[in-house]
Design a protein around this motif. Structure first.
Motif, mmCIF file in Angstrom:
data_model
loop_
_atom_site.group_PDB
_atom_site.id
_atom_site.type_symbol
_atom_site.label_atom_id
_atom_site.label_comp_id
_atom_site.label_asym_id
_atom_site.label_seq_id
_atom_site.Cartn_x
_atom_site.Cartn_y
_atom_site.Cartn_z
ATOM 1 N N ASN A 178 -7.285 -64.991 6.753
ATOM 2 C CA ASN A 178 -7.983 -63.957 5.987
ATOM 3 C C ASN A 178 -7.054 -62.767 5.713
ATOM 4 O OD1 ASN A 178 -10.299 -65.328 5.666
ATOM 5 N ND2 ASN A 178 -11.321 -64.480 7.479
ATOM 6 N N SER A 179 -6.224 -62.436 6.710
ATOM 7 C CA SER A 179 -5.276 -61.331 6.499
ATOM 8 C C SER A 179 -4.270 -61.707 5.416
ATOM 9 C CB SER A 179 -4.488 -61.024 7.770
ATOM 10 O OG SER A 179 -5.360 -60.863 8.824
ATOM 11 N N ILE A 180 -3.784 -62.953 5.492
ATOM 12 C CA ILE A 180 -2.795 -63.381 4.481
ATOM 13 C C ILE A 180 -3.404 -63.261 3.078
ATOM 14 C CG2 ILE A 180 -1.434 -65.349 3.628
ATOM 15 C CD1 ILE A 180 -1.222 -66.293 6.568
ATOM 16 N N ILE A 181 -4.675 -63.740 2.979
ATOM 17 C CA ILE A 181 -5.331 -63.682 1.660
ATOM 18 C C ILE A 181 -5.499 -62.220 1.218
ATOM 19 C CG2 ILE A 181 -7.499 -64.154 0.414
ATOM 20 C CD1 ILE A 181 -7.706 -66.737 2.090
ATOM 21 N N SER A 184 -1.974 -60.608 0.433
ATOM 22 C CA SER A 184 -1.315 -61.138 -0.773
ATOM 23 C C SER A 184 -2.115 -60.794 -2.027
ATOM 24 C CB SER A 184 -1.041 -62.637 -0.656
ATOM 25 O OG SER A 184 -2.194 -63.314 -0.294
ATOM 26 N N THR A 185 -3.464 -60.639 -1.879
ATOM 27 C CA THR A 185 -4.255 -60.193 -3.036
ATOM 28 C C THR A 185 -3.846 -58.768 -3.401
ATOM 29 O OG1 THR A 185 -6.071 -61.538 -2.238
ATOM 30 C CG2 THR A 185 -6.625 -59.957 -3.942
ATOM 31 N N ALA A 186 -3.706 -57.935 -2.359
ATOM 32 C CA ALA A 186 -3.307 -56.539 -2.608
ATOM 33 C C ALA A 186 -1.942 -56.504 -3.298
ATOM 34 C CB ALA A 186 -3.262 -55.785 -1.290
ATOM 35 N N LEU A 187 -1.032 -57.359 -2.835
ATOM 36 C CA LEU A 187 0.305 -57.428 -3.446
ATOM 37 C C LEU A 187 0.201 -57.876 -4.903
ATOM 38 C CD1 LEU A 187 2.597 -59.142 -0.772
ATOM 39 C CD2 LEU A 187 2.955 -56.900 -1.813
ATOM 40 N N LYS A 188 -0.564 -58.971 -5.102
ATOM 41 C CA LYS A 188 -0.692 -59.556 -6.449
ATOM 42 C C LYS A 188 -1.294 -58.545 -7.433
ATOM 43 C CE LYS A 188 -4.177 -62.000 -7.660
ATOM 44 N NZ LYS A 188 -5.077 -62.195 -8.664
ATOM 45 N N ASP A 189 -2.298 -57.798 -6.941
ATOM 46 C CA ASP A 189 -2.932 -56.793 -7.807
ATOM 47 C C ASP A 189 -2.081 -55.536 -7.940
ATOM 48 O OD1 ASP A 189 -4.911 -58.578 -8.109
ATOM 49 O OD2 ASP A 189 -6.317 -57.627 -6.703
ATOM 50 N N LYS A 205 1.691 -67.965 -5.054
ATOM 51 C CA LYS A 205 1.794 -69.216 -4.277
ATOM 52 C C LYS A 205 1.266 -69.007 -2.854
ATOM 53 C CE LYS A 205 4.817 -72.394 -6.461
ATOM 54 N NZ LYS A 205 4.908 -71.839 -7.803
ATOM 55 N N ILE A 206 1.617 -67.852 -2.263
ATOM 56 C CA ILE A 206 1.119 -67.557 -0.901
ATOM 57 C C ILE A 206 -0.412 -67.521 -0.940
ATOM 58 C CG2 ILE A 206 1.008 -65.794 0.928
ATOM 59 C CD1 ILE A 206 3.850 -64.920 0.040
ATOM 60 N N LEU A 207 -0.926 -66.835 -1.955
ATOM 61 C CA LEU A 207 -2.374 -66.652 -2.061
ATOM 62 C C LEU A 207 -3.094 -68.000 -2.249
ATOM 63 C CD1 LEU A 207 -4.706 -64.657 -2.169
ATOM 64 C CD2 LEU A 207 -4.298 -64.378 -4.616
ATOM 65 N N THR A 208 -2.609 -68.792 -3.195
ATOM 66 C CA THR A 208 -3.318 -70.061 -3.457
ATOM 67 C C THR A 208 -3.213 -71.009 -2.255
ATOM 68 O OG1 THR A 208 -1.368 -70.848 -4.627
ATOM 69 C CG2 THR A 208 -3.189 -70.069 -5.985
ATOM 70 N N SER A 209 -2.060 -71.024 -1.575
ATOM 71 C CA SER A 209 -1.944 -71.900 -0.394
ATOM 72 C C SER A 209 -2.888 -71.439 0.701
ATOM 73 C CB SER A 209 -0.520 -71.884 0.157
ATOM 74 O OG SER A 209 0.356 -72.297 -0.829
ATOM 75 N N ALA A 210 -2.978 -70.136 0.883
ATOM 76 C CA ALA A 210 -3.858 -69.608 1.938
ATOM 77 C C ALA A 210 -5.321 -69.905 1.610
ATOM 78 C CB ALA A 210 -3.643 -68.103 2.085
ATOM 79 N N ILE A 211 -5.671 -69.785 0.330
ATOM 80 C CA ILE A 211 -7.061 -70.097 -0.070
ATOM 81 C C ILE A 211 -7.343 -71.577 0.208
ATOM 82 C CG2 ILE A 211 -8.642 -70.313 -2.039
ATOM 83 C CD1 ILE A 211 -7.229 -67.891 -3.301
ATOM 84 N N HIS A 212 -6.381 -72.394 -0.149
ATOM 85 C CA HIS A 212 -6.550 -73.837 0.047
ATOM 86 C C HIS A 212 -6.735 -74.173 1.532
ATOM 87 C CE1 HIS A 212 -6.152 -78.044 -0.645
ATOM 88 N NE2 HIS A 212 -5.109 -78.111 0.166
ATOM 89 N N GLU A 252 -10.526 -68.191 -8.674
ATOM 90 C CA GLU A 252 -9.741 -67.977 -9.901
ATOM 91 C C GLU A 252 -8.232 -68.227 -9.756
ATOM 92 O OE1 GLU A 252 -11.237 -64.617 -12.022
ATOM 93 O OE2 GLU A 252 -11.557 -66.061 -13.643
ATOM 94 N N PRO A 253 -7.605 -67.760 -8.659
ATOM 95 C CA PRO A 253 -6.158 -68.016 -8.559
ATOM 96 C C PRO A 253 -5.815 -69.503 -8.653
ATOM 97 C CG PRO A 253 -6.858 -66.481 -6.853
ATOM 98 C CD PRO A 253 -8.096 -66.960 -7.532
ATOM 99 N N LEU A 254 -6.704 -70.364 -8.101
ATOM 100 C CA LEU A 254 -6.435 -71.812 -8.170
ATOM 101 C C LEU A 254 -6.561 -72.300 -9.619
ATOM 102 C CD1 LEU A 254 -8.345 -73.197 -5.024
ATOM 103 C CD2 LEU A 254 -5.953 -72.563 -5.204
ATOM 104 N N ALA A 255 -7.563 -71.750 -10.325
ATOM 105 C CA ALA A 255 -7.751 -72.126 -11.733
ATOM 106 C C ALA A 255 -6.549 -71.647 -12.562
ATOM 107 C CB ALA A 255 -9.043 -71.525 -12.268
ATOM 108 N N ASN A 256 -6.077 -70.432 -12.278
ATOM 109 C CA ASN A 256 -4.952 -69.885 -13.043
ATOM 110 C C ASN A 256 -3.705 -70.748 -12.918
ATOM 111 O OD1 ASN A 256 -6.541 -67.809 -13.837
ATOM 112 N ND2 ASN A 256 -5.810 -66.351 -12.280
ATOM 113 N N GLU A 257 -3.525 -71.313 -11.699
ATOM 114 C CA GLU A 257 -2.347 -72.171 -11.461
ATOM 115 C C GLU A 257 -2.262 -73.311 -12.463
ATOM 116 O OE1 GLU A 257 -1.274 -73.794 -7.767
ATOM 117 O OE2 GLU A 257 0.029 -72.023 -7.639
#
Ligand code: ADP
Length: 384
Positions: A178-181, A184-189, A205-212, A252-257
């Motif tokens: 949860n922290s990684i997500i 990395s969301t804060a970074l991405k935004d 990539k960090i975000l989508t892998s962590a979500i997965h 959404e990040p997975l869809a964007n990929e």
């Protein structure tokens, strides 16, 4: 009747002890009727006559063992014991002197009288043996049942430990994820400052892998809870559209990929009594699959609307589709159909099992329409 069982059981120690008393009694009674030095009873078993009991009245015969059909230096009188037309045994009387005619007749008469109780005795022994065989069988069955029960208890205990272990491990993994997500969301935004293209790419990539990974862990955790029947409903009044929007945001990040557009058609603006987390999980799982099994640059449509007294949610993709023969199978635990995407993405095959279970808990139904290479529509239906 199982002859082997009976005859083996017949000569067991217990019965012989009882028989000793019985036959001694018979021999004594016969001895009162006529004279002999030694007598024996031969019983027929497995087609042969074998020496069942013997007794001597004269010290000279203390070591004597006759064979039923063999001649020796003594005089023998053999009297059959018959049941209907077949001989079940013989009384054999022996002495040094010859058996005179009168004696023979007396012996026959006495044996005839005694033969009734001999038959009764032997028959009752057969029943007794059968009974003890049955009792043993019941005892063995009870022991086996007890053993099974014990094993079952052990299994339940092992299962509990396994569930607890999985729940703990999953929980331990989920927290850092949860922290990684979050970070990395804060970074991405770009909340922590601007990113160049490479940094953006890596952050995604960090975000989508962590979500997965969170999805996988959630699946295992949920399944464990469902199996342990430890899942409870937490109902409240919510706008289902809000929950759907939240699920879309997460996915959404997975869809964007894959450059997949998620289109949401919201035709239900009321509140609905539902378990927020479970409903979100259902939508998330179905959207996740819709994205996973879609080609790049396509779209996923999600609709919510009311029809008669039902609330419908439809999630449609234009991906690889599912062969009709597998429409039921995909809801089974750990089932993954063989296709390019199941090979490409690691997953548990638990998603739809959990989804179906949750929908059932929420009082709804799930169905699907799908055709190979055309796409899939999952339909959720809830009574309003
Ligand atoms: P998984 O973790 O593999 O996604 P699921 O239980 O969610 O497991 O799905 C089981 C299988 O059903 C998938 O492996 C896939 O083969 C098939 N499936 C599920 N959803 C779709 C879909 N929208 N399009 C095509 N196939 C699907």
């Amino acid at each position: 009747m199982n002859n082997n069982l009976l005859t083996t059981a017949y000569f067991n120690e217990e019965n012989l002890k009882d028989s000793d008393k019985f036959y001694l009694d018979c021999f004594l009674k016969l001895k009162k009727e006529f004279n002999f030095s030694y007598c024996a009873f031969f019983y027929k078993t497995q087609g042969k006559y074998i020496l069942s009991h013997k007794h001597f009245f004269d010290e000279e015969f203390s070591n004597y063992t006759p064979e039923i059909n063999k001649k020796d230096s003594f005089n023998k009188l053999k009297i059959p014991i018959k049941m209907q037309n077949s001989t079940i045994g013989y009384f054999l009387f022996v002495k040094k002197e010859i058996f005179i005619k009168q004696e023979k007749e007396k012996a026959k008469k006495a044996c005839l009288e005694i033969s009734y109780i001999v038959k009764d005795f032997e028959i009752s022994k057969i029943f007794q043996n059968q009974l003890s065989i049955l009792q043993n069988a019941i005892l063995e069955k009870n022991l086996a049942t007890k053993k099974l029960e014990e094993q079952n208890e052990k299994l339940i205990e092992t299962d509990k430990i396994r569930s607890e272990f999985l729940a703990n491990v999953s929980h331990e993994l989920r927290t850092p994820l949860n922290s990684i997500i979050g970070f990395s969301t804060a970074l991405k935004d770009e909340m922590l400052g601007g990113l160049n293209e490479k940094q953006k790419n890596y952050t995604n990539k960090i975000l989508t892998s962590a979500i997965h990974l969170t999805g996988l862990i959630n699946d295992i955790l949920d399944m464990t809870k469902i199996e342990a029947k430890g899942m409870k409903l937490n109902l409240g009044n919510y706008f289902p559209s809000d929950i759907i929007k939240e699920a879309i945001n997460i996915i959404e990040p997975l869809a964007n990929e894959k450059n997949i557009k998620i289109e949401f058609f919201d035709d239900y603006k009321s509140e609905f009594l539902i378990d927020y987390q479970k409903f979100k999980q259902v939508i998330y799982n179905l959207l996740g699959n819709a994205i996973k099994f879609s080609y790049e640059n396509s779209k996923v449509i999600i609709k919510i609307y009311k029809k008669e007294n039902n609330l419908f949610i439809k999630i449609q993709d234009f991906g690889i589709g599912i062969d009709k023969k597998n429409h039921n199978k995909i809801f089974e635990k750990f089932v993954q159909l063989d296709n390019i995407y199941t090979k490409k993405y690691s997953s548990t095959g638990l998603g739809l099992t959990i989804t179906k279970e949750f929908v059932k808990m929420l009082g709804g139904e799930i169905s699907l329409k799908s055709e190979l290479n055309k796409g899939t529509i999952f339909i959720l239906k809830f009574k309003i």
